[in-house]
Design a protein around this motif. Structure first.
Motif, PDB file in Angstrom:
ATOM      1  N   ASN A 103       0.866  -1.164   0.000  1.00 34.83           N
ATOM      2  CA  ASN A 103       0.000   0.000   0.000  1.00 34.83           C
ATOM      3  C   ASN A 103       0.909   1.221   0.000  1.00 34.83           C
ATOM      4  O   ASN A 103       2.059   1.137  -0.434  1.00 34.83           O
ATOM      5  CB  ASN A 103      -1.003  -0.024   1.154  1.00 34.83           C
ATOM      6  N   SER A 104       0.449   2.356   0.484  1.00 38.38           N
ATOM      7  CA  SER A 104       1.263   3.561   0.372  1.00 38.38           C
ATOM      8  C   SER A 104       2.601   3.440   1.091  1.00 38.38           C
ATOM      9  O   SER A 104       3.615   3.954   0.619  1.00 38.38           O
ATOM     10  CB  SER A 104       0.488   4.764   0.913  1.00 38.38           C
ATOM     11  N   SER A 105       2.636   2.760   2.229  1.00 42.85           N
ATOM     12  CA  SER A 105       3.886   2.668   2.993  1.00 42.85           C
ATOM     13  C   SER A 105       4.169   1.282   3.540  1.00 42.85           C
ATOM     14  O   SER A 105       5.294   1.009   3.964  1.00 42.85           O
ATOM     15  CB  SER A 105       3.854   3.666   4.159  1.00 42.85           C
ATOM     16  N   MET A 106       3.170   0.413   3.536  1.00 37.53           N
ATOM     17  CA  MET A 106       3.321  -0.918   4.127  1.00 37.53           C
ATOM     18  C   MET A 106       3.466  -1.979   3.041  1.00 37.53           C
ATOM     19  O   MET A 106       2.974  -1.834   1.918  1.00 37.53           O
ATOM     20  CB  MET A 106       2.107  -1.246   4.997  1.00 37.53           C
ATOM     21  N   LEU A 107       4.139  -3.052   3.403  1.00 36.32           N
ATOM     22  CA  LEU A 107       4.292  -4.207   2.523  1.00 36.32           C
ATOM     23  C   LEU A 107       3.712  -5.425   3.221  1.00 36.32           C
ATOM     24  O   LEU A 107       4.054  -5.725   4.368  1.00 36.32           O
ATOM     25  CB  LEU A 107       5.769  -4.441   2.208  1.00 36.32           C
ATOM     26  N   SER A 108       2.823  -6.129   2.521  1.00 35.36           N
ATOM     27  CA  SER A 108       2.218  -7.354   3.048  1.00 35.36           C
ATOM     28  C   SER A 108       2.803  -8.539   2.287  1.00 35.36           C
ATOM     29  O   SER A 108       2.968  -8.488   1.059  1.00 35.36           O
ATOM     30  CB  SER A 108       0.701  -7.335   2.885  1.00 35.36           C
ATOM     31  N   SER A 109       3.108  -9.603   3.017  1.00 34.28           N
ATOM     32  CA  SER A 109       3.666 -10.809   2.401  1.00 34.28           C
ATOM     33  C   SER A 109       2.867 -12.021   2.866  1.00 34.28           C
ATOM     34  O   SER A 109       2.541 -12.162   4.045  1.00 34.28           O
ATOM     35  CB  SER A 109       5.143 -10.971   2.765  1.00 34.28           C
ATOM     36  N   GLY A 110       2.520 -12.896   1.920  1.00 31.79           N
ATOM     37  CA  GLY A 110       1.789 -14.119   2.213  1.00 31.79           C
ATOM     38  C   GLY A 110       2.648 -15.332   1.930  1.00 31.79           C
ATOM     39  O   GLY A 110       3.401 -15.352   0.946  1.00 31.79           O
ATOM     40  N   SER A 111       2.501 -16.345   2.765  1.00 30.81           N
ATOM     41  CA  SER A 111       3.440 -17.463   2.699  1.00 30.81           C
ATOM     42  C   SER A 111       2.718 -18.804   2.736  1.00 30.81           C
ATOM     43  O   SER A 111       1.524 -18.901   3.051  1.00 30.81           O
ATOM     44  CB  SER A 111       4.423 -17.373   3.874  1.00 30.81           C
ATOM     45  N   ARG A 112       3.489 -19.841   2.425  1.00 32.66           N
ATOM     46  CA  ARG A 112       2.999 -21.208   2.563  1.00 32.66           C
ATOM     47  C   ARG A 112       2.796 -21.571   4.035  1.00 32.66           C
ATOM     48  O   ARG A 112       2.099 -22.548   4.340  1.00 32.66           O
ATOM     49  CB  ARG A 112       3.993 -22.170   1.899  1.00 32.66           C
ATOM     50  N   ASP A 113       3.375 -20.798   4.958  1.00 30.76           N
ATOM     51  CA  ASP A 113       3.168 -21.071   6.383  1.00 30.76           C
ATOM     52  C   ASP A 113       1.806 -20.581   6.879  1.00 30.76           C
ATOM     53  O   ASP A 113       1.566 -20.545   8.077  1.00 30.76           O
ATOM     54  CB  ASP A 113       4.292 -20.464   7.221  1.00 30.76           C
ATOM     55  N   LYS A 114       0.907 -20.164   5.943  1.00 35.61           N
ATOM     56  CA  LYS A 114      -0.490 -19.809   6.201  1.00 35.61           C
ATOM     57  C   LYS A 114      -0.681 -18.406   6.792  1.00 35.61           C
ATOM     58  O   LYS A 114      -1.815 -18.021   7.089  1.00 35.61           O
ATOM     59  CB  LYS A 114      -1.169 -20.823   7.139  1.00 35.61           C
ATOM     60  N   SER A 115       0.383 -17.652   6.960  1.00 31.21           N
ATOM     61  CA  SER A 115       0.280 -16.344   7.609  1.00 31.21           C
ATOM     62  C   SER A 115       0.506 -15.217   6.616  1.00 31.21           C
ATOM     63  O   SER A 115       1.083 -15.410   5.533  1.00 31.21           O
ATOM     64  CB  SER A 115       1.287 -16.224   8.753  1.00 31.21           C
ATOM     65  N   VAL A 116       0.049 -14.029   7.029  1.00 30.62           N
ATOM     66  CA  VAL A 116       0.301 -12.787   6.300  1.00 30.62           C
ATOM     67  C   VAL A 116       1.007 -11.846   7.264  1.00 30.62           C
ATOM     68  O   VAL A 116       0.508 -11.588   8.370  1.00 30.62           O
ATOM     69  CB  VAL A 116      -1.000 -12.146   5.781  1.00 30.62           C
ATOM     70  N   LEU A 117       2.160 -11.326   6.854  1.00 25.59           N
ATOM     71  CA  LEU A 117       2.930 -10.413   7.701  1.00 25.59           C
ATOM     72  C   LEU A 117       2.833  -9.004   7.145  1.00 25.59           C
ATOM     73  O   LEU A 117       2.986  -8.782   5.927  1.00 25.59           O
ATOM     74  CB  LEU A 117       4.395 -10.840   7.774  1.00 25.59           C
ATOM     75  N   GLN A 118       2.569  -8.064   8.042  1.00 27.71           N
ATOM     76  CA  GLN A 118       2.534  -6.649   7.688  1.00 27.71           C
ATOM     77  C   GLN A 118       3.881  -6.037   8.050  1.00 27.71           C
ATOM     78  O   GLN A 118       4.313  -6.081   9.198  1.00 27.71           O
ATOM     79  CB  GLN A 118       1.408  -5.929   8.447  1.00 27.71           C
ATOM     80  N   ARG A 119       4.514  -5.428   7.045  1.00 27.04           N
ATOM     81  CA  ARG A 119       5.876  -4.926   7.239  1.00 27.04           C
ATOM     82  C   ARG A 119       5.944  -3.438   6.914  1.00 27.04           C
ATOM     83  O   ARG A 119       5.246  -2.953   6.014  1.00 27.04           O
ATOM     84  CB  ARG A 119       6.858  -5.690   6.331  1.00 27.04           C
ATOM     85  N   ASP A 120       6.805  -2.747   7.638  1.00 31.55           N
ATOM     86  CA  ASP A 120       7.141  -1.359   7.349  1.00 31.55           C
ATOM     87  C   ASP A 120       8.639  -1.307   7.069  1.00 31.55           C
ATOM     88  O   ASP A 120       9.457  -1.415   7.999  1.00 31.55           O
ATOM     89  CB  ASP A 120       6.780  -0.456   8.531  1.00 31.55           C
ATOM     90  N   PRO A 121       9.032  -1.176   5.806  1.00 31.42           N
ATOM     91  CA  PRO A 121      10.466  -1.192   5.487  1.00 31.42           C
ATOM     92  C   PRO A 121      11.265  -0.088   6.182  1.00 31.42           C
ATOM     93  O   PRO A 121      12.488  -0.190   6.285  1.00 31.42           O
ATOM     94  CB  PRO A 121      10.487  -1.013   3.957  1.00 31.42           C
ATOM     95  N   ARG A 122      10.584   0.937   6.677  1.00 34.12           N
ATOM     96  CA  ARG A 122      11.289   2.026   7.371  1.00 34.12           C
ATOM     97  C   ARG A 122      11.573   1.683   8.828  1.00 34.12           C
ATOM     98  O   ARG A 122      12.421   2.334   9.457  1.00 34.12           O
ATOM     99  CB  ARG A 122      10.441   3.301   7.305  1.00 34.12           C
ATOM    100  N   ALA A 123      10.839   0.696   9.359  1.00 32.27           N
ATOM    101  CA  ALA A 123      11.003   0.332  10.763  1.00 32.27           C
ATOM    102  C   ALA A 123      12.116  -0.692  10.928  1.00 32.27           C
ATOM    103  O   ALA A 123      12.483  -1.418   9.994  1.00 32.27           O
ATOM    104  CB  ALA A 123       9.685  -0.220  11.318  1.00 32.27           C
ATOM    105  N   GLU A 124      12.626  -0.759  12.158  1.00 34.98           N
ATOM    106  CA  GLU A 124      13.712  -1.699  12.438  1.00 34.98           C
ATOM    107  C   GLU A 124      13.213  -3.136  12.484  1.00 34.98           C
ATOM    108  O   GLU A 124      13.922  -4.069  12.099  1.00 34.98           O
ATOM    109  CB  GLU A 124      14.369  -1.326  13.766  1.00 34.98           C
ATOM    110  N   GLU A 125      11.964  -3.331  12.951  1.00 35.26           N
ATOM    111  CA  GLU A 125      11.415  -4.676  13.061  1.00 35.26           C
ATOM    112  C   GLU A 125      11.187  -5.278  11.674  1.00 35.26           C
ATOM    113  O   GLU A 125      10.915  -4.576  10.700  1.00 35.26           O
ATOM    114  CB  GLU A 125      10.100  -4.656  13.832  1.00 35.26           C
ATOM    115  N   HIS A 126      11.251  -6.609  11.618  1.00 35.79           N
ATOM    116  CA  HIS A 126      11.009  -7.303  10.353  1.00 35.79           C
ATOM    117  C   HIS A 126       9.535  -7.260   9.964  1.00 35.79           C
ATOM    118  O   HIS A 126       9.211  -7.271   8.773  1.00 35.79           O
ATOM    119  CB  HIS A 126      11.492  -8.753  10.450  1.00 35.79           C
ATOM    120  N   PHE A 127       8.651  -7.223  10.925  1.00 34.86           N
ATOM    121  CA  PHE A 127       7.221  -7.076  10.640  1.00 34.86           C
ATOM    122  C   PHE A 127       6.561  -6.434  11.863  1.00 34.86           C
ATOM    123  O   PHE A 127       7.033  -6.582  13.000  1.00 34.86           O
ATOM    124  CB  PHE A 127       6.555  -8.412  10.288  1.00 34.86           C
ATOM    125  N   VAL A 128       5.470  -5.744  11.615  1.00 35.27           N
ATOM    126  CA  VAL A 128       4.778  -5.019  12.683  1.00 35.27           C
ATOM    127  C   VAL A 128       3.556  -5.771  13.185  1.00 35.27           C
ATOM    128  O   VAL A 128       3.086  -5.531  14.299  1.00 35.27           O
ATOM    129  CB  VAL A 128       4.378  -3.606  12.211  1.00 35.27           C
TER     130      VAL A 128
END
Length: 471
Positions: free
Chosen positions: A256-281
Motif C-alpha cells: 500500500n502507500s507505505s506498508m508491505l504485506s507478504s503471504g506465505s505457505r506457512d499460512k500467515s500474512v505479515l505486515q511490514r514497514d520497510p522504514r522500521a527496524e522490526e522485520h514485521f509489525v
C-alpha cells in the motif's frame, strides 16, 4: 375621433388628501366611470366550440362590426393553432366583405384529439432508447462493440518461468518497468526502451517466488523460497535490506502507500514497514493453507487475501483477524482484484474445481454475482480506464478473456499460450496487459481502451511486433 369619445377618455382626478391620512373615494352612482383597463368583448367568442352556451348578442352596431372582425381573427388563430382540418377557411384580404367563418360540422369536435395519421411519439427519455423517434431529431448511430486485437503485439521468451499456480512472478511498475522472476534471478525489462537489466541472483539454493513493486515504482520486493523478503533499490541495483519472519516460501506480495504485506505457505500474512527496524509489525492469522493471493484496495484501507483453503478474507489496516470472510469458492483463491471505479467492489476467482469469478460488495458484506468461466481462474485485473476486466485461465482452455462489467459479456477471448496463463500485469497507462505462462513466454496484448480514444496505441510501442528474449 369625435369630441364625445375624447371626453369619455378623461379620467376624473381624485380629491386632494391630507398627507398620512386614508380617504376613500365614493363615486356618484349615476356617473359612468371610465378607466384604462381593457375588458375584451366576448360577443365574437365561439362558445359552442367548447361546449358552452353562447351569450345573447348585443344590439349595438359597433359591437356587430367588432364581432365580424373578431370572427375573422378567431378563425385565423384557430386555423394556425389547430390546423386546417378543423374546417376553417383562410381569411381573405381586409378589403373584401366576406369574412371566413367556421363550418357547422366542427362544433362538437374535440379540438385536443390527436390525428391518428400524424401522431408521433416524443423522444424517449429512457437510456435504452425508443423505437419511435422523431425523424427531425438527429440521433447518434449505435455504438459498435470495441474491437480487441486477437494477437499479441509482442512476445518475449522467458526461460525458466515456473509453471506454479501459487507463485506471482510478474509485476509492472508505475515507471513502465516490468519485473520478472526467472528461476533464481530477477530481470527488469524497460517497456519504453526494451532494455533488459538483471537485478539480482539469489544463488543456487534459492528461487524467486514473488515480485512486487512499490506504488512509487522505485522499490521492488522479492519473495524467496526460504521465507525471506528482500527490498531492492532498482535505480541503484542494490539490496536495501532483507526481512524475515516466514517459515516457508513467500508466494504473494502487496504494497500500500507505505506498508508491505507478504503471504506465505506457512499460512500467515505479515505486515511490514520497510522504514522500521522490526522485520514485521503485525501478523495476520486466519488461513488454513498457503496464502497465494494478496491485494490492497485503491484507498489503502482494506487488504484482501486468498488461500489454498478456498477462502477469501478481507482485513483492515489494524486488524489481526479477518473482518470479512467469504467461503463460497470451492478451490484455491489466487485471483483477486479491487475495482478502481466502484468503492468496495472486489472480484475473486477460483481454481480448477471452482472455475468461477465472484463479485463482492465489502461495504455491505454481500455477494453480488457469480460467473462460471469453464476454466481455472488464475488472475484478474480491472481496466483503469473503463468498467472492464481481464481474467486469465488455466485448465483446460488456457485462455484470456476480456469482460464488460456488470453484465459480464465477453468482449474478446485471446488465445496463444500453450500452458496455464499463471501471470498477469497491467501497464501504467492501463491499455496493455502482459501475460506469462509455463510455456516460458510473455505476451503483450492491447486489451483495454485509453482514456481518450479506444484506438490509441499504448506508448510502450504497440507497433514494434517481435519476439525477443527477456534475458
Amino acid at each position: 375621433m369625435n369630441d364625445e369619445s375624447s371626453s369619455k377618455l378623461q379620467i376624473p382626478s381624485p380629491k386632494p388628501t391630507t398627507p398620512l391620512s386614508l380617504n376613500y373615494y365614493h363615486p356618484s352612482p349615476s356617473r359612468t366611470i371610465y378607466s384604462d383597463r381593457f375588458i375584451p368583448s366576448r360577443s365574437a367568442s365561439n362558445f359552442a366550440l367548447f361546449g358552452l352556451s353562447t351569450p345573447p348578442p348585443s344590439d349595438g352596431s359597433a359591437d356587430n362590426d367588432i364581432s365580424s372582425s373578431s370572427a375573422a381573427y378567431t378563425a385565423l388563430l384557430k386555423n394556425a393553432l389547430f390546423g386546417s382540418d378543423l374546417g376553417f377557411v383562410p381569411p381573405s384580404t381586409p378589403d373584401k366583405k366576406n369574412f371566413p367563418v367556421a363550418t357547422t360540422n366542427q362544433v362538437n369536435r374535440n379540438i385536443f384529439r390527436f390525428k391518428s395519421e400524424t401522431w408521433r411519439s416524443l423522444p424517449s427519455l429512457s437510456p435504452f432508447g425508443s423505437d419511435n423517434q422523431l425523424p427531425e431529431v438527429s440521433h447518434r448511430p449505435a455504438k459498435a462493440p470495441r474491437i480487441v486485437p486477437k494477437s499479441p503485439y509482442k512476445v518475449l521468451d522467458a526461460p525458466a518461468l515456473q509453471d506454479d499456480f501459487y507463485l506471482n512472478l510478474v509485476d509492472w511498475s508505475s515507471h513502465n518497468v516490468l519485473a520478472v522472476g526467472l528461476s533464481n534471478c530477477v530481470y527488469l525489462w524497460n517497456a519504453s526502451s526494451s532494455k533488459v537489466t538483471k537485478l539480482c541472483d539469489l544463488g543456487i539454493d534459492e528461487t524467486v517466488c514473488s515480485v512486487g513493486w512499490s506504488q512509487q515504482g522505485t522499490t521492488l520486493a522479492v519473495g524467496t523460497s526460504n521465507g525471506e523478503v528482500q527490498i531492492w533499490d532498482v535505480f541503484g541495483c542494490k539490496k536495501v535490506r532483507t526481512m524475515e519472519g516466514h517459515r516457508s516460501r513467500v508466494g504473494a506480495l502487496a504494497w500500500n502507500s507505505s506498508m508491505l504485506s507478504s503471504g506465505s505457505r506457512d499460512k500467515s500474512v505479515l505486515q511490514r514497514d520497510p522504514r522500521a527496524e522490526e522485520h514485521f509489525v503485525s501478523k495476520l492469522n486466519g488461513h488454513k493453507s498457503e496464502v497465494c493471493g494478496l491485494k490492497w484496495s485503491y484507498d489503502n484501507r482494506e487488504l484482501a487475501s486468498g488461500g489454498n483453503d478456498n477462502r477469501l478474507f478481507v482485513w483492515n489496516q489494524h486488524s489481526t483477524q479477518p473482518v470479512l470472510k467469504y467461503c463460497e469458492h470451492t478451490a484455491a483463491v489466487k485471483a483477486i482484484a479491487w475495482s478502481p471505479h466502484l468503492y468496495g467492489l472486489l472480484a475473486s476467482g477460483g481454481g480448477t474445481a471452482d472455475r468461477c469469478i465472484r463479485f463482492w460488495n465489502t461495504t455491505t458484506n454481500s455477494h453480488l454475482s457469480c460467473v462460471d468461466t469453464g476454466s481455472q481462474v488464475c488472475n484478474l485485473v480491472w481496466s483503469k480506464n473503463g468498467n472492464e476486466l481481464v481474467s486469465t485461465h488455466g485448465y483446460s482452455q488456457n485462455q484470456i478473456v476480456v469482460w464488460r462489467y456488470p453484465n459480464m459479456s465477453k468482449l474478446a477471448t485471446l488465445t496463444g499460450h500453450t500452458y496455464r496463463v499463471l501471470y498477469l500485469a497491467i501497464s501504467p497507462d492501463g491499455q496493455t496487459i502482459v501475460t506469462g505462462a509455463g510455456d516460458e513466454t510473455l505476451r503483450f496484448w492491447n486489451a483495454f481502451p485509453s482514456t481518450k480514444s479506444q484506438n490509441t496505441e499504448s506508448e510502450i510501442g504497440a507497433s514494434s511486433f517481435g519476439r525477443t528474449h527477456i534475458r
